[in-house]
Design a protein around this motif. Structure first.
Motif, PDB file in Angstrom:
ATOM      1  N   ASP A 292     -31.142 -11.963  42.313  1.00  0.00           N
ATOM      2  CA  ASP A 292     -30.369 -10.999  43.937  1.00  0.00           C
ATOM      3  C   ASP A 292     -30.032 -12.310  44.505  1.00  0.00           C
ATOM      4  O   ASP A 292     -28.822 -12.132  46.110  1.00  0.00           O
ATOM      5  CB  ASP A 292     -31.636 -10.711  44.500  1.00  0.00           C
TER       6      ASP A 292
ATOM      7  N   ARG B 189     -34.351 -11.774  32.447  1.00  0.00           N
ATOM      8  CA  ARG B 189     -34.618 -11.583  33.577  1.00  0.00           C
ATOM      9  C   ARG B 189     -36.209 -11.214  32.472  1.00  0.00           C
ATOM     10  O   ARG B 189     -37.149 -12.107  33.369  1.00  0.00           O
ATOM     11  CB  ARG B 189     -34.399 -10.566  34.214  1.00  0.00           C
TER      12      ARG B 189
ATOM     13  N   HIS C  81     -41.422 -14.660  40.877  1.00  0.00           N
ATOM     14  CA  HIS C  81     -40.054 -13.548  40.623  1.00  0.00           C
ATOM     15  C   HIS C  81     -39.379 -12.869  41.513  1.00  0.00           C
ATOM     16  O   HIS C  81     -37.892 -12.609  41.686  1.00  0.00           O
ATOM     17  CB  HIS C  81     -40.839 -12.142  39.341  1.00  0.00           C
ATOM     18  N   ARG C  82     -39.923 -13.144  42.600  1.00  0.00           N
ATOM     19  CA  ARG C  82     -38.787 -13.061  43.972  1.00  0.00           C
ATOM     20  C   ARG C  82     -38.597 -13.838  44.672  1.00  0.00           C
ATOM     21  O   ARG C  82     -36.984 -13.686  44.755  1.00  0.00           O
ATOM     22  CB  ARG C  82     -40.302 -12.592  45.308  1.00  0.00           C
TER      23      ARG C  82
ATOM     24  N   SER D  90     -35.862 -16.448  34.896  1.00  0.00           N
ATOM     25  CA  SER D  90     -36.087 -15.104  36.157  1.00  0.00           C
ATOM     26  C   SER D  90     -35.238 -15.126  37.147  1.00  0.00           C
ATOM     27  O   SER D  90     -35.013 -13.598  37.374  1.00  0.00           O
ATOM     28  CB  SER D  90     -37.164 -15.944  36.596  1.00  0.00           C
ATOM     29  N   CYS D  91     -34.591 -15.780  36.876  1.00  0.00           N
ATOM     30  CA  CYS D  91     -33.597 -15.713  37.527  1.00  0.00           C
ATOM     31  C   CYS D  91     -31.456 -14.784  36.926  1.00  0.00           C
ATOM     32  O   CYS D  91     -30.156 -14.209  37.579  1.00  0.00           O
ATOM     33  CB  CYS D  91     -32.482 -16.604  38.579  1.00  0.00           C
TER      34      CYS D  91
ATOM     35  N   SER E 135     -34.219 -15.150  41.116  1.00  0.00           N
ATOM     36  CA  SER E 135     -34.057 -13.469  40.785  1.00  0.00           C
ATOM     37  C   SER E 135     -32.381 -13.598  41.103  1.00  0.00           C
ATOM     38  O   SER E 135     -32.184 -13.987  41.963  1.00  0.00           O
ATOM     39  CB  SER E 135     -34.624 -12.816  42.162  1.00  0.00           C
TER      40      SER E 135
END
Length: 345
Positions: free
Chosen positions: A170, A309, A164-165, A264-265, A168
């Motif tokens: 982000d 997400r 998940h990191r 997840s993104c 992401s």
């Protein structure tokens, strides 16, 4: 517990099997397990016909025996049905070592898409390969039901996770393309039904991340699509986070790791209602499944990215590793090795 994983799928290949094995091994070590890999590395090899980036190793019974005899291994798991997998299976049967297997890829359908060989023949070989072990791990209920009907035995559930990191929202960047942006990521091969995506009449842009034997033909047939080649995980995550819909046209995948990465993104999914998407997406609302893939793409634009997400956060490699370990413990308790008269190949 010391676990040896025998696999023909390994670096420098970039695919869901390799990513799954690397990720679950990392998570297993956090549970205290010691993981070793038996891969094509160190063996002479030849390119797979029609798919040169995949190497077929010359893994003989003698070479495998030298690597495994006397090794402090508590359990052997065979991840693939290639030369390394067959050699490891032969070693286990001859030495009465219990082992588990996993079913990652629909080889019968893939082979049928490229050759004249009927699926029934390939399934017969795979059934014999897997049924000799103490259990075969599958990623979804749909695949388990299908394999059970085909005579596969001792099926065990083993799902997947996602980082998940790394994957992401982000990671979002500005793509200099007309929107909305529809993204495909994965191997470019006949069995992936990529034409089912590229032939759609959609507004905006189509982006294809990946490489494979079908790339040249697809580029020639669909010059309006943007083919960007294979990308590392960081760049791939940026494409996921910066697109509007992830399109998954495959009818043959057993799971579809890219589905979790996209979700997840924060990227909603449009896919066909077949094994893989049905199990991963289901009724979650994180994507749209429809036999009319164009309708699914347009409808998926309405899916909130936050919902995609949030759903992806329910899939973790820690849970995947725990399932894997529990399957091994159960298999060892059974102590069941089905001997066959003559080893395959």
């Amino acid at each position: 517990m010391r676990i040896l994983i025998a696999t023909d799928a390994w670096k420098p290949q970039v695919n869901g099997v390799v990513r799954s094995l690397e990720s679950v091994a990392k998570a297993l070590r956090e549970f205290g397990a010691e993981i070793e890999f038996l891969t094509p590395q160190g063996f002479a090899s030849v390119p797979l016909p029609t798919y040169g980036e995949i190497k077929l190793a010359f893994a003989s019974a003698g070479s495998i025996r030298k690597r495994l005899d006397g090794a402090p291994i508590d359990h052997i798991h065979i991840a693939t049905e290639g030369p390394v997998g067959f050699a490891a299976r032969r070693y286990c049967l001859r030495n009465k070592r219990a082992f588990t297997t996993s079913y990652h890829t629909r080889f019968p359908e893939y082979i049928r898409a490229r050759t004249w060989l009927p699926e029934s023949i390939t399934y017969s070989v795979l059934r014999r390969f897997h049924n000799a072990g103490s259990g075969v791990m599958v990623s979804t209920a749909s695949i388990a039901n299908d394999l059970e009907k085909r005579g596969f035995e001792r099926l065990m559930f083993w799902s997947r996770g996602v980082d998940h990191r790394l994957f992401s929202p982000d990671r979002r960047i500005k793509l200099d393309l007309p929107g909305p942006i529809y993204l495909y990521a994965g191997r470019l091969a006949p069995e992936k039904n990529i034409e089912g995506f590229l032939s759609l009449d959609l507004p905006g842009s189509k982006v294809v991340v990946g490489d494979g034997p079908s790339r040249r033909a697809l580029e020639a047939a669909y010059p309006d699509a943007h083919f960007v080649g294979a990308k590392d995980s960081d760049t791939l995550a940026a494409y996921y986070a910066s697109s509007d819909v992830f399109v998954f046209p495959s009818r043959t995948d057993t799971f579809g790791m890219v589905l979790l990465e996209a979700l997840s993104c924060g990227l909603p999914v449009a896919a066909l209602p077949v094994a893989g998407p049905l199990d991963v997406i289901g009724s979650s609302g994180a994507g749209v499944l429809d036999e009319d893939l164009r309708a699914a793409c347009l409808k998926a634009l309405e899916t909130p990215r936050e919902k995609a997400r949030a759903y992806a956060l329910t899939f973790t490699w820690a849970n995947s590793a725990r399932q894997f370990l529990d399957n091994i413990i159960r298999a060892k308790a059974l102590g069941q090795v089905k001997m066959v008269p003559t080893p395959l190949f």
